[in-house]
Design a protein around this motif. Structure first.
Motif, PDB file in Angstrom:
ATOM      1  N   LEU A 172       0.832  -1.207   0.000  1.00 12.52           N
ATOM      2  CA  LEU A 172       0.000   0.000   0.000  1.00 12.52           C
ATOM      3  C   LEU A 172       0.866   1.257   0.000  1.00 12.52           C
ATOM      4  O   LEU A 172       0.457   2.292  -0.527  1.00 12.52           O
ATOM      5  CB  LEU A 172      -0.954   0.014   1.196  1.00 12.52           C
ATOM      6  N   GLN A 173       2.065   1.173   0.550  1.00 12.15           N
ATOM      7  CA  GLN A 173       2.980   2.312   0.532  1.00 12.15           C
ATOM      8  C   GLN A 173       3.364   2.661  -0.906  1.00 12.15           C
ATOM      9  O   GLN A 173       3.488   3.827  -1.258  1.00 12.15           O
ATOM     10  CB  GLN A 173       4.232   2.011   1.370  1.00 12.15           C
ATOM     11  N   VAL A 174       3.538   1.649  -1.751  1.00 15.38           N
ATOM     12  CA  VAL A 174       3.832   1.879  -3.174  1.00 15.38           C
ATOM     13  C   VAL A 174       2.649   2.577  -3.838  1.00 15.38           C
ATOM     14  O   VAL A 174       2.821   3.521  -4.611  1.00 15.38           O
ATOM     15  CB  VAL A 174       4.148   0.544  -3.890  1.00 15.38           C
ATOM     16  N   ILE A 175       1.445   2.102  -3.537  1.00 17.26           N
ATOM     17  CA  ILE A 175       0.242   2.708  -4.112  1.00 17.26           C
ATOM     18  C   ILE A 175       0.172   4.178  -3.730  1.00 17.26           C
ATOM     19  O   ILE A 175      -0.088   5.043  -4.570  1.00 17.26           O
ATOM     20  CB  ILE A 175      -1.015   1.938  -3.653  1.00 17.26           C
ATOM     21  N   ASP A 176       0.432   4.473  -2.459  1.00 16.16           N
ATOM     22  CA  ASP A 176       0.404   5.865  -1.999  1.00 16.16           C
ATOM     23  C   ASP A 176       1.503   6.691  -2.669  1.00 16.16           C
ATOM     24  O   ASP A 176       1.283   7.841  -3.052  1.00 16.16           O
ATOM     25  CB  ASP A 176       0.563   5.934  -0.484  1.00 16.16           C
ATOM     26  N   MET A 177       2.679   6.100  -2.822  1.00 14.02           N
ATOM     27  CA  MET A 177       3.800   6.839  -3.394  1.00 14.02           C
ATOM     28  C   MET A 177       3.602   7.125  -4.879  1.00 14.02           C
ATOM     29  O   MET A 177       3.844   8.231  -5.347  1.00 14.02           O
ATOM     30  CB  MET A 177       5.090   6.042  -3.197  1.00 14.02           C
ATOM     31  N   TRP A 178       3.154   6.136  -5.647  1.00 14.98           N
ATOM     32  CA  TRP A 178       3.048   6.289  -7.093  1.00 14.98           C
ATOM     33  C   TRP A 178       1.690   6.831  -7.533  1.00 14.98           C
ATOM     34  O   TRP A 178       1.590   7.414  -8.613  1.00 14.98           O
ATOM     35  CB  TRP A 178       3.330   4.963  -7.788  1.00 14.98           C
ATOM     36  N   GLY A 179       0.669   6.644  -6.736  1.00 12.98           N
ATOM     37  CA  GLY A 179      -0.656   7.096  -7.152  1.00 12.98           C
ATOM     38  C   GLY A 179      -1.192   8.254  -6.340  1.00 12.98           C
ATOM     39  O   GLY A 179      -2.077   8.977  -6.779  1.00 12.98           O
ATOM     40  N   GLY A 180      -0.669   8.416  -5.139  1.00 12.58           N
ATOM     41  CA  GLY A 180      -1.224   9.398  -4.215  1.00 12.58           C
ATOM     42  C   GLY A 180      -0.490  10.714  -4.205  1.00 12.58           C
ATOM     43  O   GLY A 180       0.023  11.170  -5.226  1.00 12.58           O
ATOM     44  N   TYR A 181      -0.414  11.279  -3.045  1.00 13.27           N
ATOM     45  CA  TYR A 181       0.168  12.596  -2.868  1.00 13.27           C
ATOM     46  C   TYR A 181       1.644  12.486  -2.513  1.00 13.27           C
ATOM     47  O   TYR A 181       2.024  11.659  -1.698  1.00 13.27           O
ATOM     48  CB  TYR A 181      -0.560  13.336  -1.740  1.00 13.27           C
ATOM     49  N   SER A 182       2.438  13.343  -3.105  1.00 10.48           N
ATOM     50  CA  SER A 182       3.850  13.386  -2.725  1.00 10.48           C
ATOM     51  C   SER A 182       3.950  13.972  -1.320  1.00 10.48           C
ATOM     52  O   SER A 182       3.009  14.586  -0.805  1.00 10.48           O
ATOM     53  CB  SER A 182       4.651  14.247  -3.709  1.00 10.48           C
ATOM     54  N   PHE A 183       5.099  13.798  -0.733  1.00  8.77           N
ATOM     55  CA  PHE A 183       5.369  14.360   0.595  1.00  8.77           C
ATOM     56  C   PHE A 183       5.087  15.864   0.605  1.00  8.77           C
ATOM     57  O   PHE A 183       4.405  16.375   1.493  1.00  8.77           O
ATOM     58  CB  PHE A 183       6.828  14.062   0.963  1.00  8.77           C
ATOM     59  N   MET A 184       5.582  16.573  -0.407  1.00  8.41           N
ATOM     60  CA  MET A 184       5.413  18.032  -0.454  1.00  8.41           C
ATOM     61  C   MET A 184       3.946  18.418  -0.670  1.00  8.41           C
ATOM     62  O   MET A 184       3.476  19.384  -0.078  1.00  8.41           O
ATOM     63  CB  MET A 184       6.303  18.640  -1.538  1.00  8.41           C
ATOM     64  N   GLU A 185       3.225  17.664  -1.503  1.00  5.48           N
ATOM     65  CA  GLU A 185       1.804  17.953  -1.711  1.00  5.48           C
ATOM     66  C   GLU A 185       1.026  17.783  -0.410  1.00  5.48           C
ATOM     67  O   GLU A 185       0.168  18.602  -0.082  1.00  5.48           O
ATOM     68  CB  GLU A 185       1.223  17.029  -2.777  1.00  5.48           C
ATOM     69  N   LYS A 186       1.334  16.709   0.308  1.00  8.41           N
ATOM     70  CA  LYS A 186       0.641  16.462   1.576  1.00  8.41           C
ATOM     71  C   LYS A 186       0.925  17.590   2.573  1.00  8.41           C
ATOM     72  O   LYS A 186       0.025  18.059   3.266  1.00  8.41           O
ATOM     73  CB  LYS A 186       1.053  15.107   2.146  1.00  8.41           C
ATOM     74  N   CYS A 187       2.179  18.029   2.630  1.00  6.59           N
ATOM     75  CA  CYS A 187       2.534  19.146   3.517  1.00  6.59           C
ATOM     76  C   CYS A 187       1.748  20.400   3.146  1.00  6.59           C
ATOM     77  O   CYS A 187       1.223  21.099   4.017  1.00  6.59           O
ATOM     78  CB  CYS A 187       4.031  19.438   3.452  1.00  6.59           C
ATOM     79  N   HIS A 188       1.663  20.670   1.849  1.00  5.68           N
ATOM     80  CA  HIS A 188       0.939  21.861   1.389  1.00  5.68           C
ATOM     81  C   HIS A 188      -0.551  21.777   1.746  1.00  5.68           C
ATOM     82  O   HIS A 188      -1.127  22.736   2.272  1.00  5.68           O
ATOM     83  CB  HIS A 188       1.127  22.035  -0.123  1.00  5.68           C
ATOM     84  N   ILE A 189      -1.173  20.637   1.478  1.00  2.00           N
ATOM     85  CA  ILE A 189      -2.600  20.460   1.770  1.00  2.00           C
ATOM     86  C   ILE A 189      -2.886  20.643   3.260  1.00  2.00           C
ATOM     87  O   ILE A 189      -3.870  21.272   3.646  1.00  2.00           O
ATOM     88  CB  ILE A 189      -3.079  19.072   1.287  1.00  2.00           C
TER      89      ILE A 189
END
Length: 150
Positions: free
Chosen positions: A59-76
């Motif tokens: 699921l970590q791969v799914i989050d990394m490749w399909g979800g939000y990047s670290f920086m996007e999550k910080c911004h949100i």
């Protein structure tokens, strides 16, 4: 009320990810799990699976490749990336996830706790993500904790 408390209930835009057997193979090799069920559909079926399953932490791969990047999550979340830590990760599997499944992932801020300590304070932000397959079945839930130091 603290600004960080306003994050409770914040829903992140959903995203989709197509589970690829090549990514499953790469991940299994990277973590040193050479179980044939991750490489060969016949081996997986002999072990009772309907196809090539994902390794438990995929699921970590799914989050990394399909979800939000670290920086996007910080911004949100309005967080300073140099002041956050990954605190905890938990996965709950409801149904198997296989190669060729197409997952839709929905996330939200589930909880925020504010802690005070001798070296300063921390906001402990819990995000919950639900993973649904192509027939809209809930297949997994992940919970992760982000620690925002201030």
């Amino acid at each position: 009320m603290s600004k960080v408390m306003d994050l409770i209930g914040l829903e992140l835009s959903p995203y989709s990810y197509s589970v690829d057997k090549v990514k499953i193979k790469e991940f299994a090799e990277a973590i040193g799990d050479l179980n044939p069920i991750y490489f060969n559909e016949e081996a997986a079926r002999q072990e009772g699976y309907d196809g090539i399953p994902i390794p438990l932490t995929f699921l970590q791969v799914i989050d990394m490749w399909g979800g939000y990047s670290f920086m996007e999550k910080c911004h949100i979340l309005g967080l300073n990336p140099v002041k956050i830590l990954h605190g905890e990760q938990e996965y709950k599997f409801v149904k198997p996830i296989y190669a060729n499944d197409v997952l839709t992932v929905k996330g939200k801020v589930d909880e925020v706790n504010i802690k005070k300590g001798s070296s300063g304070g921390m906001n402990i932000i819990t995000l919950k993500f639900e993973y649904h397959n192509q027939v809209n079945e809930l297949v997994a839930v992940s919970t992760n904790v982000t620690i925002d130091r201030h």
